[in-house]
Scaffold this active site. Structure first.
Site, PDB file in Angstrom:
ATOM      1  N   GLU A  94       0.832  -1.213   0.000  1.00 46.59           N
ATOM      2  CA  GLU A  94       0.000   0.000   0.000  1.00 46.59           C
ATOM      3  C   GLU A  94       0.866   1.262   0.000  1.00 46.59           C
ATOM      4  OE1 GLU A  94      -2.695  -0.612   3.327  1.00 46.59           O
ATOM      5  OE2 GLU A  94      -4.069  -1.708   2.038  1.00 46.59           O
ATOM      6  N   GLU A  97      -5.358  -8.192  -1.451  1.00 46.03           N
ATOM      7  CA  GLU A  97      -6.089  -8.209  -0.177  1.00 46.03           C
ATOM      8  C   GLU A  97      -7.547  -7.907  -0.457  1.00 46.03           C
ATOM      9  OE1 GLU A  97      -4.688  -5.605   2.944  1.00 46.03           O
ATOM     10  OE2 GLU A  97      -2.596  -5.989   2.417  1.00 46.03           O
TER      11      GLU A  97
HETATM   12  C1  BGP Z   1      -4.656  -3.092   4.783  1.00 43.67           C
HETATM   13  C2  BGP Z   1      -3.301  -3.566   5.280  1.00 43.67           C
HETATM   14  C3  BGP Z   1      -3.321  -4.829   6.058  1.00 43.67           C
HETATM   15  C4  BGP Z   1      -4.573  -5.034   6.821  1.00 43.67           C
HETATM   16  C5  BGP Z   1      -5.853  -4.646   6.160  1.00 43.67           C
HETATM   17  C6  BGP Z   1      -7.075  -4.675   7.041  1.00 43.67           C
HETATM   18  O1  BGP Z   1      -4.692  -1.721   4.710  1.00 43.67           O
HETATM   19  O2  BGP Z   1      -2.397  -3.765   4.208  1.00 43.67           O
HETATM   20  O3  BGP Z   1      -2.133  -4.939   6.781  1.00 43.67           O
HETATM   21  O4  BGP Z   1      -4.533  -5.409   8.076  1.00 43.67           O
HETATM   22  O5  BGP Z   1      -5.735  -3.370   5.607  1.00 43.67           O
HETATM   23  O6  BGP Z   1      -7.003  -3.612   7.966  1.00 43.67           O
HETATM   24  P1  BGP Z   1      -7.272  -3.804   9.492  1.00 43.67           P
HETATM   25  O7  BGP Z   1      -6.371  -4.882   9.953  1.00 43.67           O
HETATM   26  O8  BGP Z   1      -6.992  -2.503  10.117  1.00 43.67           O
HETATM   27  O9  BGP Z   1      -8.700  -4.197   9.599  1.00 43.67           O
END
Ligand code: BGP
Length: 491
Positions: free
Chosen positions: A194, A389
């Protein structure tokens, strides 16, 4: 000549995604140094709306406290879900689901504990040898991120993080070390997770400790430039070591739509989508700064300092493929004052889209937006795409007999996978899908354990209490069948 594709390709990379700092634990073993993530606390006594503040604002006082061995605070990212000691069991479960790919990151501080050493830490390298061997045993392709919010804390404290050009050399040394070591075991690499988030959370993305920072916008874009150069240099080295390897960029892509057909909303959307996400993939996928950069930087009063060789290296080594995280879309209004705002992983302050439901954490759910995202990126770059993701953070309840009926997760993922299939029919070259947090891990934003994304439940609470026992959720068997049928059976 015009061949309509109605199915996922044969060698589609189905799998799941994680990050070392949220997964591994074992922060005090194997010679690992402290990373930015290791000083992130979870404290229930703080109001919920401030749990994510440390992502962008971390103070020297907080860091000092975290370095004190007698601190009684809880640091969840030092513990993850202890993959460090459970990796065999976890990878066996991924294999049972039929994974073709596993996205993970290497913890930079396992390899270079402070970041500026000349020689790597052999124990750290050996750990990933074991992980890659285990994946290889089951024919699971590793997709490896080099930097996922876990740069060495020392580089932030001593050098000021990515704002300092010296960090490029440290990163390239680290990248070269792991490219050489794992050249026969890793084909797919991503340089920065990201990368566009430098714009939103400068602490975890850049190692910039913000208190009293004289010009934070300048710091963000100078840091981003150094990451672009570092990424291009790493790509060069990677190709020299293994010409078959593929290096990708990774952005958080919150597709944006105009709140209304008011022309002001429409153009505000174009600009916001650039600054939020597409500027970063434009640079990395095309290899040069887009034409709109000058105006964008002038409006922010930012002047990026560059070296004469930067432009050439960036042009020569753009990425091979594009990847992104997709959790939600957003709506943009040029005059948002009277409208309700929304939560999200980009802290962008968009407005609520009345057509969309939201998750328990206020993230707006929009599966069709994923199809739009894929089409936008493919039209723009014409490069293969990995959905790196995607997932739903939710509270799971373990019922009698170890049952976890996470139908909400199945429904979220099914709806999104359907849209990927449609995008493939649209002509987009999607080569992989790694859903987020395939095993429950610590939340990046809030530090909670109870915000769960996985197909595999981990018995551990927000304060790290629990047996760490792994339990298959209902979605485990559902995803296993999705993979077995190559995305044909989604119901
Ligand atoms: C993205 C990141 C991840 C992740 C995901 C979900 O932005 O790359 O590392 O964890 O989001 O976010 P969160 O864990 O805050 O729910």
């Amino acid at each position: 000549m015009f061949q309509l594709k109605t199915k996922f390709p044969e060698n589609f990379l189905w799998g799941g995604a994680t990050a070392a700092n949220q997964l591994e634990g074992g922060s005090n073993v194997g010679g690992k140094g402290l990373s930015l993530a290791d000083v992130y606390t979870f404290d229930e006594s703080i109001p919920k709306e401030h749990w994510s503040d440390q992502w962008h604002l971390m103070t020297h006082k907080q860091i000092e406290e975290a370095q004190n061995p007698d601190s009684d605070k809880y640091y969840p990212k030092r513990h993850g879900v202890d993959f460090y000691h459970h990796y065999k069991e976890d990878i066996a479960l991924f294999a049972e689901m039929g994974y073709k790919a596993f996205r993970m990151s290497i913890s930079w501080t396992r390899i270079f504990p402070n970041g500026d050493e000349l020689d790597p830490n052999e124990e750290g390298l050996a750990f990933y040898d074991r992980v890659f061997d285990e994946l290889n045993k089951y024919g699971i392709e590793p997709i490896v991120t080099l930097s996922h919010y876990e740069m060495p804390l020392h580089l932030a404290l001593k050098y000021g993080g990515w704002v300092n050009r010296k960090v490029i050399d440290f990163f390239v040394r680290y990248a070269t070390t792991v490219f050489e070591r794992y050249q026969n075991r890793v084909k797919y690499w991503m340089t920065f997770n990201e990368i566009n988030c430098v714009n939103h959370h400068q602490y975890v993305s850049l190692g910039v400790i913000e208190e009293n920072h004289p010009n934070i916008e300048q710091a963000k874009f100078q840091g981003a430039h150094h990451q672009f150069v570092a990424s291009a240099l790493a790509t060069k080295v990677c190709k020299e070591i293994n010409p078959e390897a593929k290096v990708g960029c990774m952005i958080s892509y919150q597709v944006l739509v105009p709140y209304s057909c008011d022309p002001d909303d429409v153009f505000a959307t174009v600009e916001k989508e650039r600054i939020n996400s597409l500027f970063f993939s434009d640079v990395q996928a095309k290899g040069y700064y887009p034409a709109y950069t000058a105006k964008m930087l002038a409006e922010k009063n930012v002047i990026i300092r560059t070296e004469p060789e930067d432009e050439q290296i960036m042009r020569k080594y753009p990425v091979d493929y594009v990847s992104f995280s997709y959790y939600m879309s957003g709506a943009v209004c040029a005059h948002p004052e009277k409208l309700e705002g929304v939560e999200g992983n980009l802290l962008t302050g968009g407005v609520k889209n009345p057509y969309l439901p939201s998750s328990d954490w206020g993230w707006q759910v929009d599966p069709k937006g994923l199809r739009t995202a894929l089409n936008n990126l493919y039209d723009r770059y014409q490069k293969p795409i990995i959905v790196a993701e995607n997932g739903l953070g939710a509270i799971d309840v373990v019922e009698e007999g170890d049952l976890i009926n996470d139908d909400y997760r199945i429904s979220y993922l099914r709806d999104h996978i359907k849209q990927i299939k449609k995008a493939i029919t649209d002509g987009v070259d999607v080569i992989g899908y790694t859903s987020w947090g395939c095993i429950d891990i610590v939340s990046a934003g809030t530090g909670q354990m109870s915000k769960r994304y996985g197909f595999i439940y981990v018995d551990q609470d927000d304060m790290g209490r629990g047996t760490k026992r792994r339990i298959r959720k209902k979605s485990f068997n559902w995803y296993k069948n999705v993979i077995a049928t190559n995305g044909e059976q989604l119901e």
